[in-house]
Design an enzyme around this catalytic site. Sequence first.
Site, mmCIF file in Angstrom:
data_model
loop_
_atom_site.group_PDB
_atom_site.id
_atom_site.type_symbol
_atom_site.label_atom_id
_atom_site.label_comp_id
_atom_site.label_asym_id
_atom_site.label_seq_id
_atom_site.Cartn_x
_atom_site.Cartn_y
_atom_site.Cartn_z
ATOM 1 C CG HIS A 58 44.558 43.754 29.883
ATOM 2 N ND1 HIS A 58 44.531 45.067 30.261
ATOM 3 C CD2 HIS A 58 45.468 43.152 30.695
ATOM 4 C CE1 HIS A 58 45.368 45.270 31.260
ATOM 5 N NE2 HIS A 58 45.963 44.116 31.538
ATOM 6 C CE1 TYR A 66 43.870 20.646 35.640
ATOM 7 C CE2 TYR A 66 45.393 22.217 36.624
ATOM 8 C CZ TYR A 66 45.171 21.045 35.933
ATOM 9 O OH TYR A 66 46.214 20.272 35.537
ATOM 10 N NE ARG A 88 50.085 47.133 32.744
ATOM 11 C CZ ARG A 88 51.077 46.321 32.395
ATOM 12 N NH1 ARG A 88 52.058 46.756 31.639
ATOM 13 N NH2 ARG A 88 51.098 45.075 32.797
#
Length: 819
Positions: A86, A130, A40
């Site tokens: 993931h 968006y 990670r």
Amino acid sequence: MAQGNEQDNNQAVGKLIVQTMEDVMRDSMIPYSESVILDRALPRVEDGLKPVQRRILYTMHQLGITPDKPYRKSARIVGDCLGKLHPHGDSSIYQAMVRMAQPFNMGAPLVDGHGNFGSVDGDGAAAMRYTEARLTPLALELLRDIDKNTVKWSWNFDDTILEPDILPGRFPNLLVNGATGIAVGLATNIPPHNLMESIDGVIAYIDNPRITLKEIMKIVKGPDFPTGGVIIPTELAHAYETGKGKVAIRAKLHIENDNDKKIIVIDEIPYGVNKSQLLESIIKVREDKKGVLSGITDVVDESDRVGMRAVIKIKRDSDPKEIINALFKYTNLATNFSFNMVAIADGKPQLMGLLDIIAYYVNYQREVVLRRTKYELDAARKREHILEGLVIAVRNIDEVIKIIKASPNTTAAKEALRKRFELSEVQAQAVLDMRLARLTHLEIFKLEKELADVRSEIARLEAIIASKKLQMELVKTELLGIRKQYRENRKSAIVQSVEQYVIPSDDEKPTFEYVVAANANKQLKKMLVKNFTMATKDFTDTSTLNEICNCIVRAKSTDRVFCFTNLGNCYKIDVEAIPDGKWREKGADLKKIVADAVDGEYPVYMRLVEEKLPKGNILFYTKLGMVKKSPWSEYGVVKSAFAATKLRDGDCVIAMEDEAEGASLMIVTKYGMCLNADMSDVPAQNRIATGVRCMSLGEGDECVLIKQVNGDGEIALCTDRGFAKRILVSQIDVMGRYRKGIKIIDFAKGKTDNGKCIAYAAIVTVPFKVVLNVDDEYLTAYSTENFTIENRTHGGKPLLKGRHSVAAGYAYNDKLING
């Protein structure tokens, strides 16, 4: 504690397992720490990516969101990455993707974001529903050859699909983009570096694996932060040697006259500093510290999307340099960057110096090249095997046809062919699948030529596999190709001490950054970069030819530019000699700027005059189908005006470009002919040579497009009646030069009048806007995506409603281009 044997810490009481806290912490913390460290928080030294970044790029690659494709919704990318690779939450994936798209955080952004992706003022990105994104061209270099068995693969979290452990990483991304992250008991903080310097450092190590740190630091001079600034390398050598150290960063400022007062202008800020918070802190420190800082009257942010400009206004009797020194002391106009170069190498986190990182990277790249070469060799041998069978078949075609006709079914025909010609099953199947069109003499010749080429390729690949030296040379060659394609000058200046950091004084002549442009009206103009709004504006109905520029160069006021013209001349023009003008305003004719120019002469190609001439060759293309190749070294002429190429009567230069290795030359003519010409026999000639013919033109015909291609992209065409289409470059076979070529569009007669000639042609690899001059009355723009992909003889589809004529077409640039 449950009753029982005291020596046994694990006791089963019904369905409960009882453990001491020490055992729980030991057994759980170590796997957790390992997961955070390896999977990670820390990047791999080979590709410089954390797992989430790698998975995002691979997901976009799998979705086909490449630079030549339209943007896709960020939510779609995040969703695919979350569901397949993931499973750690959509916000963590989106935040990682946003960072990879931010030019103020990344030395070389890997994601091309469309929409609000945050700002240096600390504004957050818009929600993923968006925004849109796609891969940048440089990100493709990290993924290049991933499908050629170059990397190791592992099953994803639910064992349903495979994902790459690392990417091929064809450039040193760990150095170029740096990394920051906090794991359990570990952290990393690697600064970004200049792409060209990083590649040069890797190449220097390939050439001399025993190179010293002192020698390599002459090449990799230090970090190169995307926000610029000035670096004072206090502990740089120690940081590069041990992996730990720090450098000081100062903002880049200058002092200007504002009427009868002085103002301090902030041009660049230290890396990682929030600009809006910095300006607020300047106002706050003025109130808290008083003293010399009381001379500050106002702080105004005049930045736009083109560049940064924050103005500190001061009192008439205040000393600006004293104020600057105080601001360095009390605000983040001066910060430190602490190195902690930790990355995963050999399966574990390691603190590494600069040479260690480069050594790991070089060894990994050799492994990538070796694995790719073995894959290509296997594919070449399979193709050789099939071609050998096909060649046997075409040489005995009558007997092959007789055997096939006499066979009751396909299986029997295959077995008969194998027995008669001693073919393998694969070869026999290839013979049965062969089309009748391949039985012509030309196709037979092509088969034999392809077999010879494949055998030559096999010999080359075998030589690479057998030689570590050739593998390293291949790594070096490919890195140099990336360096050439993605040239980028250093953003952060480096001075050796605080004393060498000099603020330009008010009595010095200031140096300004300009954009020099030649517009579609064939005029020259320049404007300050901060006033240059082309990168943010779009074509509108009120736009004019003044705003359409094909030649755009970024230069300082002290620079000079090469200006190559349609008449084959070259002028070295001082930037200061070019008149200032707004983007919508007209420019000046070349004759008004250069006394030696003649009426009607105009710029075709511009480039910054640098201390060293570019390497390689420059190509000149003319209207009557001539191409000339000359080394750049031919143009190191002292004179400010000289002949760059010789032209025949009635001819003129229509385009120029640097030579690309392995490319062919795509030529399109006014009357719809096309030739994809082999360039291997185009000789390098001196500066005043005429060149050689690249195409045989019909009577009255002329070239409207000449450009190098490598087999990718499309040819976009628009006729003088507004009919448009795109044709895949791969459909136009490469032929010898100086031929008539083939028809690329059918001008219909009697049915739909699609025009008499081509008004505009271009090579499209990434979508862009084409501005059409309609009826010589108004301009209108269309994306190349509106040009439908058709076959070679198709007449195109109308862009315009009604009957109109198109006088000309222009590519509409919407980004600042460095010449």
